[in-house]
Design a protein around this motif. Structure first.
Motif, short mmCIF file in Angstrom:
data_model
loop_
_atom_site.label_atom_id
_atom_site.label_comp_id
_atom_site.label_asym_id
_atom_site.label_seq_id
_atom_site.Cartn_x
_atom_site.Cartn_y
_atom_site.Cartn_z
N ARG A 27 34.78 43.01 40.19
CA ARG A 27 34.50 42.85 41.62
C ARG A 27 33.38 41.83 41.87
O ARG A 27 33.22 41.37 43.00
CB ARG A 27 34.11 44.20 42.23
CG ARG A 27 35.22 45.23 42.17
CD ARG A 27 34.71 46.61 42.54
NE ARG A 27 34.37 46.71 43.94
CZ ARG A 27 35.19 47.12 44.90
NH1 ARG A 27 36.43 47.45 44.60
NH2 ARG A 27 34.80 47.21 46.15
N ASP A 192 37.19 52.14 43.68
CA ASP A 192 38.64 52.03 43.67
C ASP A 192 39.18 52.82 42.49
O ASP A 192 38.43 53.36 41.68
CB ASP A 192 39.11 50.57 43.65
CG ASP A 192 38.57 49.79 42.44
OD1 ASP A 192 38.45 50.38 41.36
OD2 ASP A 192 38.29 48.60 42.59
N GLN A 346 45.57 40.95 48.09
CA GLN A 346 45.74 41.60 46.79
C GLN A 346 45.20 43.02 46.85
O GLN A 346 45.87 43.98 46.51
CB GLN A 346 45.03 40.79 45.70
CG GLN A 346 45.34 41.23 44.27
CD GLN A 346 44.58 42.47 43.80
OE1 GLN A 346 45.17 43.36 43.20
NE2 GLN A 346 43.29 42.54 44.08
N SER A 347 43.95 43.17 47.31
CA SER A 347 43.27 44.46 47.26
C SER A 347 43.63 45.37 48.42
O SER A 347 43.53 46.59 48.33
CB SER A 347 41.75 44.25 47.26
OG SER A 347 41.32 43.71 48.50
N GLU A 349 41.77 45.51 50.95
CA GLU A 349 40.46 45.90 51.48
C GLU A 349 39.68 44.71 52.01
O GLU A 349 38.52 44.87 52.40
CB GLU A 349 39.64 46.61 50.40
CG GLU A 349 40.28 47.86 49.81
CD GLU A 349 40.35 49.03 50.80
OE1 GLU A 349 39.74 48.93 51.88
OE2 GLU A 349 41.02 50.03 50.47
N SER A 376 45.71 51.22 49.84
CA SER A 376 44.46 50.69 50.35
C SER A 376 44.36 50.95 51.85
O SER A 376 45.29 51.45 52.49
CB SER A 376 44.39 49.19 50.08
OG SER A 376 45.49 48.54 50.72
N LYS A 602 35.43 39.67 43.50
CA LYS A 602 36.87 39.83 43.52
C LYS A 602 37.37 40.27 44.88
O LYS A 602 38.29 39.70 45.43
CB LYS A 602 37.30 40.85 42.45
CG LYS A 602 38.81 41.11 42.38
CD LYS A 602 39.56 39.87 41.94
CE LYS A 602 41.03 40.14 41.76
NZ LYS A 602 41.79 38.92 41.42
N SER A 603 36.77 41.31 45.39
CA SER A 603 37.23 41.89 46.65
C SER A 603 36.12 41.75 47.68
O SER A 603 35.07 42.37 47.54
CB SER A 603 37.60 43.36 46.45
OG SER A 603 38.04 43.95 47.64
N THR A 605 34.67 42.77 50.68
CA THR A 605 34.82 43.90 51.60
C THR A 605 33.81 43.91 52.73
O THR A 605 33.73 44.86 53.49
CB THR A 605 34.71 45.22 50.81
OG1 THR A 605 33.46 45.25 50.09
CG2 THR A 605 35.85 45.35 49.82
#
Length: 607
Positions: A27, A192, A346-347, A349, A376, A602-603, A605
């Motif tokens: 992440r 996650d 992808q996520s 989120e 998600s 990566k994500s 949020t």
């Protein structure tokens, strides 16, 4: 972006939490820490930098106890130092927090007037002090937690432990993901399901506003009003093996080699194996009368959406509006009644994409999301989810998820064009067959690593790179440039090849390589002309093409990578793979951190 792992159980907490943080490294983070409670006493250990630094710190200062929380921090408020690292402690509480507390300055000022001193530059420390303030007023940990989260504005996922309470772990979320894992005599919290994969395959995903109270044998979940709610317990198929490197040097290398499987599994899910026809779930609207489609996403997913725009406009004859989510949510364009909002993540989120989802839904749009994580937040709030089967993607730079997204969008295009009466059965079969043949062609491309490495040696010596593509290949050029920037830190820009004479051609000299995405089936003569212009000005021409294109390019290109002959419809999917491999090979030559490039998560949020 940031990661949380927590446990309340019967085994030593520190090794469980530490391994959970290992699984959350993908992440992105720049500091880390763990806190535990044993015999009622709170202890913590923190370190700036990678988890190995925290490991060394824990060797010097071990933490015992069977209840603990851990955090990997991606700096927002305050530099990535040990002092600013989580967990944060105040009085009788210790917390970790993902997200951004928008009203932290007001909270901090109010708490300072009560005589409280702050040690960090973070917004998160205000949560710890506010929580402890309620404890000092005599509230129980449960009531103090509820009182605290009602005061918070912004995005957060929080885990809390308390002095004097060895068998208690409280979590809360709003705008940032948090999941509960169920075990035997132990319970878990994680950002996650990857964090919890080896610990539990029984997962509940908290919804916005939810908060939970965990003990070794019980989970109680409350909504934003404090009422008890029941969130479904879902069985996840993730295993430890799925999130290992399997002998590859990097997760990105492994995930590049998983392109054929990701494409194949995704297509297998959305096609009928007997009839070899697209078999998507029924749409919650009439495709034939759809007035307009709004596509939005962030990063690589946005480039997938751009390819989808070309497909849907040309084959399904649908008017398309497309914008990056971070802009669309503030642009406030007029929306037609009962239009389609097509979101890609992808996520599931991504903060900006999730924000747009809610606004478009409120504007009366049907919401269909293309997701790799169907459970998600975006998945739960969409009218329909078109799920990829890409598997976990750990490397920060997206690879196989991108081709899986394109595979779904291609199938959606065929389905829409059929429902709108714009393709006959023969054309439908031709396009579908070209999709179903992709996994074998992707395997062929994976045999080109050595050839691509030769091209990478040219790129690695340059400071600036131009990527060119025309038509539907333009977004693939943008994806190639983005990947190169992300993991090798070389400046790269992508342009529509026809725009070369409108400015970028002034940049070309022998020090600026030009990478072209040029299948012979897509506006090839136009692209060839643009490359000849670049070559005449000393540009070093590097091309991805097919055998027919290579024959015409042999006199002007320094490096030519010949890809399998495929239908023009699926060429963008296939040509994605070598441009991603090129970025990987350049990063190896540059010696960068391939899986966790600097400054990236990566994500994403939070905004």
């Amino acid at each position: 972006m940031c990661g949380i792992c927590g446990v309340v159980g019967h085994r030593p907490a520190t090794p469980i939490v530490f391994e959970g943080l290992r699984r959350l490294e993908y992440r992105g983070y720049d500091s880390a820490g763990i806190a535990t409670v044993e015999h009622g006493k709170l202890s913590r250990c923190r370190a700036a930098g990678k988890l190995d630094n925290l490991k060394h710190a824990l060797e010097k200062t071990p933490l015992s106890g069977t209840t603990g929380i851990g955090h990997t921090r991606w700096a927002t408020h305050g530099a990535p130092t040990t002092q600013n690292a989580h967990p944060h402690h105040a009085g009788q509480v210790t917390i970790v927090h993902n997200g951004i507390i928008e009203n932290f300055a007001a909270l901090k000022q109010r708490l300072e007037t009560k005589g409280r001193s702050f040690e960090t530059e973070t917004d998160s420390e205000a949560v710890a002090h506010l929580l402890d303030d309620y404890i000092q007023q005599g509230l129980s940990p449960k009531d103090a937690a509820f009182a605290t989260i009602k005061q918070l504005q912004g995005a957060y996922a929080i885990a809390m432990i308390f002095e004097g309470h060895d068998n208690l772990l409280i979590g809360a979320r709003h705008g940032a993901p948090l999941a509960v894992g169920y075990g035997e005599g132990e319970m878990f919290l994680g950002s996650d399901s990857l964090a919890l994969a080896p610990l539990s395959n029984q997962i509940s995903y908290l919804e916005d506003g939810d908060w939970c109270v965990l003990t070794r044998d019980h989970v109680e979940i409350f909504d934003a009003h404090g009422d008890v709610v029941h969130r479904p317990i879902q069985t996840t198929s993730l295993t430890t093996g799925q999130i290992g490197k399997d002998g590859y040097r990097h997760f990105m290398e492994k995930e590049l080699h998983e392109h054929p499987v990701a494409i194949g599994q995704t297509l297998q899910r959305i096609t009928d194996s007997v009839t070899r026809r697209i078999a998507l779930p029924p749409m919650p609207f009439d495709v034939a009368t759809l007035p307009r489609v709004t596509i939005t996403a962030c990063g690589s997913a946005f480039y997938a959406g751009m390819v989808g725009r070309y497909w849907l406009e040309e084959l399904a004859r649908l008017p398309i509006d497309i914008d990056v989510a971070s802009e669309l949510r503030y642009r406030n364009p007029p929306q037609p009644n009962h239009g389609l909002a097509l979101l890609i993540s992808q996520s599931g989120e991504t903060a900006d994409t999730l924000g747009v989802l809610r606004e478009l839904k409120a504007a009366g749009q049907h919401v269909v999301s293309v997701l790799n994580v169907e459970h998600s937040t975006m998945g739960r709030e969409s009218d329909l989810v078109l799920g990829m089967v890409a598997g976990p993607e750990i490397s920060v730079a997206s690879t196989k998820a991108f081709t899986a997204q394109l595979s779904v969008l291609a199938a959606l295009t065929i389905d829409f064009a059929r429902q709108r009466g714009l393709i006959d059965e023969a054309k439908e079969r031709e396009l579908t067959d070209s999709l179903l043949d992709l996994p074998s062609h992707a395997m062929e491309v994976l045999g080109l690593f050595d050839q691509i490495r030769g091209m990478a040696r040219v790129i690695a010596q340059a400071r600036d790179i131009l990527y060119l593509g025309r038509g539907i290949c333009m977004p693939i050029a943008q994806e190639g440039a983005l990947k190169l920037k992300e993991i090798s830190y070389i400046h790269a820009e992508a342009y529509a090849a026809g725009e070369l004479k409108h400015g970028p051609i002034s940049l070309i000299d022998p020090s600026v390589p030009v990478v072209a995405i040029a299948p012979s089936t897509i506006l090839f003569e136009k692209t060839l002309s643009n490359l000849q212009e670049a070559r005449a000005r000393g540009g070093r021409i590097l091309v991805f093409t097919d055998a027919k294109g290579a024959e015409q390019l042999k006199d002007i290109a320094e490096h030519i990578i010949i890809l399998p002959d495929v239908n023009a419809f699926v060429a963008p999917i296939l040509y994605t793979i070598p441009v991603q491999i090129l970025a990987y090979e350049v990063a190896l030559l540059k010696g960068t951190d391939v899986d966790q490039p600097r400054n990236l998560a990566k994500s994403v949020t939070v905004e």
